[in-house]
Write an enzyme that holds these catalytic residues in place. Structure first.
Site, mmCIF file in Angstrom:
data_model
loop_
_atom_site.group_PDB
_atom_site.id
_atom_site.type_symbol
_atom_site.label_atom_id
_atom_site.label_comp_id
_atom_site.label_asym_id
_atom_site.label_seq_id
_atom_site.Cartn_x
_atom_site.Cartn_y
_atom_site.Cartn_z
ATOM 1 N N GLY A 156 0.799 -1.210 0.000
ATOM 2 C CA GLY A 156 0.000 0.000 0.000
ATOM 3 C C GLY A 156 0.834 1.264 0.000
ATOM 4 N N ASN A 159 -6.826 3.963 9.884
ATOM 5 C CA ASN A 159 -6.286 2.696 10.360
ATOM 6 C C ASN A 159 -6.227 2.572 11.877
ATOM 7 O OD1 ASN A 159 -4.289 4.763 9.493
ATOM 8 N ND2 ASN A 159 -2.860 3.490 10.637
ATOM 9 N N GLN A 176 -7.607 0.134 4.482
ATOM 10 C CA GLN A 176 -8.373 -0.382 5.613
ATOM 11 C C GLN A 176 -9.820 -0.705 5.270
ATOM 12 O OE1 GLN A 176 -7.484 -1.424 8.555
ATOM 13 N NE2 GLN A 176 -5.326 -0.857 8.383
ATOM 14 N N CYS A 203 2.877 0.650 11.457
ATOM 15 C CA CYS A 203 3.944 1.371 10.763
ATOM 16 C C CYS A 203 4.565 2.462 11.626
ATOM 17 C CB CYS A 203 3.404 1.977 9.465
ATOM 18 S SG CYS A 203 2.807 0.738 8.304
#
Length: 400
Positions: A73, A152, A186, A332
């Protein structure tokens, strides 16, 4: 009740579906040719690649030549953002939000330092931008709008269709059109994604969020969008993503996306019931907890909760010792000591925000697992609060 392992971090990644693994298997061994080679081995791989592209396009209501396969992504987001700006050829204005995934947020911050004007739209307490704020933000030199489909960390869904409709009207009177990108990492596999209905020009998905393999993503690029490559080296993927295609993983992405739309409504309803059961149990059993968004207007699988007077990392580790996997936000951003940029943008209580964890559900989770979490979580929170000087000071004040 004893449950050794409970995985509630499905927004970070999901297990690969057994059917997906089975579908991928031949492309590691018997069908191994380079899809760019003209011999029979290559043609066999090319046929599989074309089939996966057609399937992915169909599931997104796109055309096959509008699908670009990538490695993830983040790569798709970068190709979309920098590809549009490269094609434009001069610096201008970008609109995004304060709560984007770092793949978009950091890209926009980099562009800001490079001389682009960037508007970071604020959000309300539910993590949703205002359409009126968006209208006011559009300028004569606006080039690109990039707004995520759903967040997210808290699951809030943005008004993508409304933004697209506004841009269609604005673009009717403009020489240089404004392009619209959305990060749907998401929502793909959790909501029905129809790129025509959404009205976007570019859309990002990532395989490992919907029970496909890590290392495979896709970017929808609407036909007619003026986009230049950001990497160079070959003709692959309409010239936008050079490098030999990862056939096995692309096959896995397409199969996982296909499986995800089967009984999607029923599966989504079951996941929602699990989230609501956990939310209700937490609020009943544990005092001073704030639920951040994670309600109506949010994807069903995310429950973001702030437990006041404790550290989220400590709670995560204690839960992990009991076999329960959660996160303190975006995977992340793990390792960062900074508070969540999403909760900060939502004006969350900074003290409570430090004790935030995200529970994210998938199709494999069960009621028994939620029962187990509710069995161990209150005691863990209580123990951590006993060690908190802030909690103890608060108790003294309340007694007085």
């Amino acid at each position: 009740m004893t449950i050794k392992r409970v995985y509630l971090d499905n927004s970070a990644t999901t297990p690969v579906d057994e059917e997906v693994v089975k579908e991928m298997q031949p492309y590691f061994s018997s069908v191994f040719g380079n899809a760019s080679s003209f011999h029979s081995f290559g043609r066999e791989s090319k046929a599989a690649l074309d089939k996966a592209r057609a399937k992915t396009a169909e599931l997104l209501n796109a055309q096959p030549d509008e699908i670009v396969f990538t490695g993830c992504g983040t790569e798709s987001d970068n190709i979309a953002i920098f590809g549009i700006l490269n094609a434009y050829g001069k610096k201008g204005h970008i609109i995004t939000t304060q709560i984007e995934h770092h793949a978009v947020l950091y890209s926009c911050r980099h562009l800001q330092k490079s001389g682009y004007d960037v508007t970071f739209l604020p959000v309300d307490k539910n993590g949703v931008i205002s359409v009126d704020d968006f209208k006011k933000a559009v300028r004569d030199n606006t080039i690109l709008v990039t707004v995520m489909h759903a967040n997210n960390e808290v699951g809030s869904i943005q008004p993508i269709k409304e933004i697209a409709a506004i841009l269609r009207e604005i673009n009717k009177n403009r020489k240089d059109r404004i392009y619209f990108h959305t990060d749907a990492v998401q929502t793909a596999g959790k909501l029905y994604i129809d790129v025509k209905d959404l009205g976007v020009d570019l859309l990002t998905i990532s395989s490992h969020k919907f029970y496909g393999p890590k290392g495979a993503g896709a970017l929808y690029v609407k036909k007619g969008v003026n986009i230049f490559p950001v990497m160079f080296g070959g003709h692959h993927e309409n010239g936008l993503r050079p490098g030999t295609e990862n056939i096995a993983y692309i096959i896995g992405l397409a199969k996982a996306l296909e499986i995800s739309v089967v009984n999607l409504k029923e599966r989504d309803a079951r996941i929602l019931s699990l989230r609501e059961k956990l939310k209700k149990g937490i609020l009943e059993k544990i005092p001073e907890v704030t639920i951040n968004a994670s309600g109506e207007g949010a994807v069903s699988g995310i429950l973001n909760a702030s437990f006041k007077y404790i550290e989220g990392e400590s709670l995560l580790l204690k839960l992990d010792m009991k076999g329960i996997a959660v996160s303190t936000g975006s995977a992340c951003a793990s390792g960062s000591s900074e508070p969540s940029h999403v909760l900060s943008a939502m004006c969350a209580d900074p003290v409570a925000a430090q004790g935030t964890v995200r529970f994210s559900f998938g199709c494999h989770n069960t009621d028994e697992e939620v029962d187990y979490v509710l069995e161990v979580l209150p005691g863990i929170v209580e123990d951590l609060r006993k060690m908190s000087p802030v909690w103890n000071r608060n108790k003294v004040k309340s007694v007085k």
